[in-house]
Design an enzyme around this catalytic site. Structure first.
Site, PDB file in Angstrom:
ATOM      1  N   ALA A  66      51.197 -39.648  32.039  1.00 32.81           N
ATOM      2  CA  ALA A  66      52.114 -40.432  32.861  1.00 32.81           C
ATOM      3  C   ALA A  66      52.284 -41.781  32.176  1.00 32.81           C
ATOM      4  O   ALA A  66      51.463 -42.156  31.334  1.00 32.81           O
ATOM      5  CB  ALA A  66      51.508 -40.616  34.245  1.00 32.81           C
ATOM      6  N   GLY A 105      49.223 -36.292  32.415  1.00 32.00           N
ATOM      7  CA  GLY A 105      50.495 -35.745  32.894  1.00 32.00           C
ATOM      8  C   GLY A 105      51.155 -34.844  31.855  1.00 32.00           C
ATOM      9  O   GLY A 105      51.893 -33.919  32.213  1.00 32.00           O
ATOM     10  N   GLU A 108      49.589 -31.615  32.189  1.00 30.19           N
ATOM     11  CA  GLU A 108      50.051 -31.016  33.449  1.00 30.19           C
ATOM     12  C   GLU A 108      51.457 -30.416  33.290  1.00 30.19           C
ATOM     13  O   GLU A 108      51.753 -29.362  33.840  1.00 30.19           O
ATOM     14  CB  GLU A 108      50.043 -32.077  34.555  1.00 30.19           C
ATOM     15  CG  GLU A 108      48.628 -32.534  34.878  1.00 30.19           C
ATOM     16  CD  GLU A 108      48.601 -33.557  35.990  1.00 30.19           C
ATOM     17  OE1 GLU A 108      49.001 -34.707  35.743  1.00 30.19           O
ATOM     18  OE2 GLU A 108      48.197 -33.204  37.111  1.00 30.19           O
ATOM     19  N   GLU A 128      42.534 -38.652  32.949  1.00 30.14           N
ATOM     20  CA  GLU A 128      42.815 -39.521  34.097  1.00 30.14           C
ATOM     21  C   GLU A 128      41.570 -40.200  34.635  1.00 30.14           C
ATOM     22  O   GLU A 128      41.625 -41.333  35.115  1.00 30.14           O
ATOM     23  CB  GLU A 128      43.476 -38.721  35.228  1.00 30.14           C
ATOM     24  CG  GLU A 128      44.908 -38.312  34.958  1.00 30.14           C
ATOM     25  CD  GLU A 128      45.026 -36.992  34.210  1.00 30.14           C
ATOM     26  OE1 GLU A 128      44.029 -36.534  33.613  1.00 30.14           O
ATOM     27  OE2 GLU A 128      46.135 -36.412  34.230  1.00 30.14           O
TER      28      GLU A 128
HETATM   29  C1  TC6 Z   1      48.173 -39.608  33.882  1.00 24.94           C
HETATM   30  O1  TC6 Z   1      48.763 -38.933  33.079  1.00 24.94           O
HETATM   31  C2  TC6 Z   1      48.191 -39.364  35.301  1.00 24.94           C
HETATM   32  C3  TC6 Z   1      48.864 -38.309  35.801  1.00 24.94           C
HETATM   33  C4  TC6 Z   1      48.979 -38.099  37.218  1.00 24.94           C
HETATM   34  C5  TC6 Z   1      50.354 -38.422  37.691  1.00 24.94           C
HETATM   35  C6  TC6 Z   1      50.659 -38.053  39.136  1.00 24.94           C
HETATM   36  N1  TC6 Z   1      51.586 -44.788  29.091  1.00 24.94           N
HETATM   37  O2  TC6 Z   1      46.678 -45.749  21.746  1.00 24.94           O
HETATM   38  P1  TC6 Z   1      47.772 -46.112  20.830  1.00 24.94           P
HETATM   39  C7  TC6 Z   1      51.015 -46.951  24.471  1.00 24.94           C
HETATM   40  S1  TC6 Z   1      47.282 -40.915  33.396  1.00 24.94           S
HETATM   41  C8  TC6 Z   1      52.147 -45.891  28.583  1.00 24.94           C
HETATM   42  O3  TC6 Z   1      47.649 -47.397  20.098  1.00 24.94           O
HETATM   43  P2  TC6 Z   1      47.130 -43.881  19.146  1.00 24.94           P
HETATM   44  C9  TC6 Z   1      49.888 -47.875  24.059  1.00 24.94           C
HETATM   45  O4  TC6 Z   1      49.676 -48.883  25.017  1.00 24.94           O
HETATM   46  C10 TC6 Z   1      47.545 -41.029  31.653  1.00 24.94           C
HETATM   47  N2  TC6 Z   1      51.879 -46.355  27.354  1.00 24.94           N
HETATM   48  O5  TC6 Z   1      48.097 -44.956  19.787  1.00 24.94           O
HETATM   49  C11 TC6 Z   1      50.431 -48.414  22.754  1.00 24.94           C
HETATM   50  O6  TC6 Z   1      51.404 -49.384  23.068  1.00 24.94           O
HETATM   51  P3  TC6 Z   1      51.528 -50.746  22.225  1.00 24.94           P
HETATM   52  C12 TC6 Z   1      46.734 -40.060  30.931  1.00 24.94           C
HETATM   53  C13 TC6 Z   1      51.014 -45.686  26.602  1.00 24.94           C
HETATM   54  O7  TC6 Z   1      47.933 -43.098  18.201  1.00 24.94           O
HETATM   55  C14 TC6 Z   1      51.167 -47.219  22.160  1.00 24.94           C
HETATM   56  O8  TC6 Z   1      51.447 -46.366  23.266  1.00 24.94           O
HETATM   57  N3  TC6 Z   1      46.914 -40.264  29.530  1.00 24.94           N
HETATM   58  C15 TC6 Z   1      50.386 -44.523  27.072  1.00 24.94           C
HETATM   59  O9  TC6 Z   1      45.884 -44.558  18.671  1.00 24.94           O
HETATM   60  C16 TC6 Z   1      50.371 -46.468  21.128  1.00 24.94           C
HETATM   61  O10 TC6 Z   1      49.114 -46.105  21.691  1.00 24.94           O
HETATM   62  C17 TC6 Z   1      46.091 -41.039  28.830  1.00 24.94           C
HETATM   63  O11 TC6 Z   1      45.174 -41.617  29.360  1.00 24.94           O
HETATM   64  C18 TC6 Z   1      50.715 -44.069  28.370  1.00 24.94           C
HETATM   65  N4  TC6 Z   1      50.154 -42.949  28.885  1.00 24.94           N
HETATM   66  O12 TC6 Z   1      46.667 -42.952  20.341  1.00 24.94           O
HETATM   67  C19 TC6 Z   1      46.366 -41.127  27.377  1.00 24.94           C
HETATM   68  N5  TC6 Z   1      49.556 -44.052  26.105  1.00 24.94           N
HETATM   69  O13 TC6 Z   1      51.827 -50.281  20.841  1.00 24.94           O
HETATM   70  C20 TC6 Z   1      46.415 -42.543  26.937  1.00 24.94           C
HETATM   71  C21 TC6 Z   1      49.690 -44.890  25.068  1.00 24.94           C
HETATM   72  O14 TC6 Z   1      52.612 -51.470  22.889  1.00 24.94           O
HETATM   73  N6  TC6 Z   1      46.777 -42.689  25.546  1.00 24.94           N
HETATM   74  N7  TC6 Z   1      50.565 -45.877  25.364  1.00 24.94           N
HETATM   75  O15 TC6 Z   1      50.183 -51.376  22.344  1.00 24.94           O
HETATM   76  C22 TC6 Z   1      45.953 -42.426  24.515  1.00 24.94           C
HETATM   77  O16 TC6 Z   1      44.846 -41.964  24.676  1.00 24.94           O
HETATM   78  C23 TC6 Z   1      46.436 -42.764  23.127  1.00 24.94           C
HETATM   79  O17 TC6 Z   1      47.478 -43.678  23.286  1.00 24.94           O
HETATM   80  C24 TC6 Z   1      46.967 -41.576  22.280  1.00 24.94           C
HETATM   81  C25 TC6 Z   1      47.586 -42.128  20.987  1.00 24.94           C
HETATM   82  C26 TC6 Z   1      45.787 -40.662  21.953  1.00 24.94           C
HETATM   83  C27 TC6 Z   1      48.020 -40.810  23.006  1.00 24.94           C
END
Ligand code: TC6
Length: 696
Positions: A66, A105, A108, A128
């Site tokens: 998400a 998400g 999902e 999450e």
């Molecule tokens: C969920 O899904 C809930 C669902 C229920 C719904 C009802 N959103 O980490 P990096 C940005 S909860 C927005 O440096 P990498 C990050 O801030 C979510 N932004 O890259 C950064 O921005 P900046 C569950 C996001 O290659 C840029 O993207 N998902 C999100 O080292 C690059 O990120 C997670 O918890 C996001 N979801 O790693 C996954 N994700 O450049 C969270 C990243 O402006 N993400 N950004 O600073 C990660 O674990 C890692 O970002 C990665 C990529 C493994 C996808």
């Protein structure tokens, strides 16, 4: 190609269709993605010529979750659960084609589709829990349907992604391909569905075998391992509901998800997530880092060996320098043991062991560092020793080499001035054990060149560490603030608390350790040396507790001598039996009148001292933003992640209340407790540290 929204397009190819998500940088499922997916499914439903479809993403990854930036903001439909339901109920079977990571998400979305194919290196996960949430778009219902309850619990409670191969064996993926172009895989897969060569199934139609014992075991593990966290318990209850018809299970999931969305832990954990990324933005970030492959480490003690190990694990070449052959042997042996440990912990794979060990050489002569791109000094914490080494390095290091010191307190400008090249000098403050702890303070002196700062951050990234930019002062960000709250803790003991009570209260708050346990672990000689450095400048009216000096005088330096605040002879430490007498003496010398203190009073004072010093560190520009302080404490000092860091936590208390507390404490100790001007202004204007973060 038709645009379904700003982030989704639909492409028809004969009797199949391709849905493409393009929402850089990580294809997060923000509003345009959700809107586009719902419209695409509707368009397919309405087109009788289409028999199968595939969903794939542009860029380096499948949907990474998400859009975390949307949490807490006004909601614009459709929701992610609605989007996933639309995919699940699509008339046309849809196969998800996954490259990079399908997280939260994103996973999902994939689970709602009718089949899933992984590209090489793909990973799937439900992280999450790390954000205080649960997979709230049907994930807690669909994961057990695809992979069984036990595996679903593990995926959602660990928060750790699993590789494609594992996902395949668990039933979360249907196939893995060796093709690397997501669009081509998508096209081929959709055609195979249309021709009956790739089987599809509706996730929602699957049933879940109840496993009450597994659920109970999960409840017990969570209650023991993370009693303060709310999300894990909610995840278990949502997954428990997956044995019911899907609509009922989803209703329960929704209820629990909304609860977690409102939970303050969620806001704190999301702050921690962004803190990790925010600190990587620094004023010199446009400078080109200098190339670094060969690292010189001076000093083979715990710190130097740990630093060398961290560099080796990152694939760098390391030369370790010590003064004598004996000391060098000991240093190399420590690194060897560290590497053995890394193999055991799975941080170093068997095929890399030989090359990693071969990348290490030792020398009992500083001249061996002549070829190093970056040299890190990690010797005894004494200015004369450090300046002597830097003066020598000036004549040895190649032009352009970065000269770094691992000092944790000393004046970096003075160290830099010992060389003819202060622009190349930087502080790289590692935390012990350096090959494990994630924090790296990158200390910038007056003359440090921008590309040297950028090199420090590049090294942090290469080592898998979180670099935080700090300015020069005694103790930089972390140890400077630590000194303040350690003093508050010592004064709490003068006023009636015991070290054990302080430690217990601070642990109950959620810190990994209390200050006195921490002192015993680090060695009480370190804080002693710091106090002696300040003897000459200590104000005459400072309230000084002699307790720590008394322990030092007895040779009780903590764990390494078997005794400190605690007795470490047995399996679990017990309070040092001779401590009460020493405490009485210290109280008498300080003319303190002890009284019973509640754990709440202990916590409030301790945290207020931490936050007040944080405010000073900010005002002096030692830390650039409150979030930098939060990152230092989250990744280096065991501050509980679900409370977001000291400055995030400060906002939940409020500047006005903090000022009130400080004024009250000042009645007893006006020298220590003064209101930092920044906090006074914030209380007056009603502003927050969060607002300072946004201001940049
Ligand atoms: C969920 O899904 C809930 C669902 C229920 C719904 C009802 N959103 O980490 P990096 C940005 S909860 C927005 O440096 P990498 C990050 O801030 C979510 N932004 O890259 C950064 O921005 P900046 C569950 C996001 O290659 C840029 O993207 N998902 C999100 O080292 C690059 O990120 C997670 O918890 C996001 N979801 O790693 C996954 N994700 O450049 C969270 C990243 O402006 N993400 N950004 O600073 C990660 O674990 C890692 O970002 C990665 C990529 C493994 C996808």
């Amino acid at each position: 190609m038709e645009a379904m929204s700003a982030a989704v397009t639909l492409e028809r190819e004969g009797e199949v269709a391709l849905i493409r998500i393009d929402n850089p940088p990580v294809n997060a499922a923000g509003q345009p993605v959700r809107e586009g997916l719902v419209k695409a499914v509707a368009a397919l439903d309405a087109d009788p010529g289409i028999r199968a479809a595939a969903l794939y993403c542009a860029g380096r990854t499948f949907v990474a979750g998400a859009d975390i930036r949307e949490f807490g903001k006004p909601f614009v439909p459709p929701s992610l659960p609605e989007t996933c339901d639309a995919l699940a109920e699509s008339r046309v079977p849809i196969v998800a084609v996954i490259q990079g990571t399908a997280l939260g998400g994103g996973c999902e979305i994939a689970m709602a589709c009718q089949a899933r194919i992984g590209l090489p290196g793909a990973k799937l996960g439900l992280p999450e829990v790390n954000l205080g949430l649960l997979p709230g778009a049907g994930g807690t219902q669909r994961a057990p349907r695809l992979m069984g309850m036990a595996a679903a619990l593990h995926l959602a409670l660990s928060g750790k992604p699993i590789p494609a191969e594992k996902a395949l064996s668990l039933g979360l993926l249907d196939e893995i391909t060796d093709q690397t172009d997501p669009r081509m895989v998508a096209l081929h897969a959709a055609r195979r569905i249309a021709s009956g060569k790739l089987a599809t199934r509706r996730t929602d139609a699957l049933t879940v075998t109840p496993l009450p014992a597994v659920l109970q075991a999960a409840r017990e593990t969570v209650a023991k391992s993370s009693p303060q966290l709310h999300a894990p318990g909610r995840i278990i209850e949502a997954i428990a509901a997956s044995t019911r018809p899907i609509a009922e299970g989803q209703k329960e999931e929704r209820r629990l998800f909304l609860e977690s969305l409102e939970d303050p832990q969620r806001a704190a954990l999301v702050h921690a997530f962004f803190a990790e990324r925010a600190v990587a933005k620094f004023p010199e970030q446009d400078a080109k880092p200098r190339p670094i492959e060969r690292i010189g480490v001076i000093g083979g003690g715990t710190m130097g060996s740990g630093i060398a190990t961290a560099c080796l694990l990152a694939g760098l070449q390391v030369v370790l320098s010590e003064q004598t052959e004996d000391a060098l042997e000991r240093g190399l042996a420590t690194i060897g043991r560290n590497l053995d440990g890394a193999v055991k912990r799975g941080k170093l794979t068997a095929d890399r062991v030989r090359a990693t060990r071969a990348a290490l050489t030792g020398a009992s002569d500083l001249n061996a560092l002549a070829g190093a791109d970056l040299i890190i000094e990690a010797v005894f914490e004494k200015m004369e020793v450090k300046t002597a080494i830097f003066a020598r390095l000036d004549g040895i290091a190649k032009p352009g080499a970065v000269l770094a010191t691992n000092t944790s307190y000393l004046d970096l400008n003075q160290i830099a001035a010992a060389t003819s090249r202060p622009q190349d000098v930087i502080g790289l403050h590692f935390f012990s054990p350096a090959h494990v702890m994630r924090l790296l303070e990158i200390v910038v002196a007056d003359k440090t060149a921008p590309d040297v700062v950028a090199t420090g951050f590049a090294l942090a990234k290469r080592l898998g560490k979180i670099g935080v930019r700090a300015g020069v002062c005694d103790g930089f960000i972390g140890n400077r603030i630590l000194s303040a709250y350690r003093r508050a803790a010592e004064n709490l003991v003068l006023d009636g608390a015991t070290p054990e009570q302080v430690d217990r209260a601070i642990r109950a708050f959620g810190m990994a350790m209390g200050p006195f346990e921490m002192g015993d672990l680090a060695g009480l000689d370190i804080a002693w040396a710091s106090r002696r450095r300040h003897d000459a400048t200590r104000p005459a009216d400072e309230r000084y507790s002699t307790l720590a000096d008394k322990l030092y005088d007895k040779g009780w330096l903590g764990r390494k001598t078997g005794r400190g605040y605690y007795d470490h002879a047995g399996e679990t430490p017990v309070p040092n039996p001779e401590l009460p007498a020493l405490i009485d003496a210290a109280r008498a010398e300080a003319k303190a009148t002890p009284r019973a203190l509640t754990d709440q009073e202990v916590r409030d004072r301790y945290l207020t001292a931490m936050i007040a010093e944080g405010a000073r560190v900010l005002e002096e520009g030692i830390a650039r933003r409150p979030v930098d302080i939060d990152a230092v404490f989250l990744f280096g000092y065991g501050f509980p992640r679900h409370l977001g860091g000291p400055m995030f936590h400060a906002d939940t208390i409020g500047a006005a209340e903090l000022v009130r507390r400080i004024e009250e404490y000042a009645k007893v100790d006006p020298q220590f407790w003064t209101v930092p001007p920044l906090l006074a202004r914030m209380a007056k204007d009603g502003t927050s540290f969060a607002a300072l973060n946004e201001a940049g």
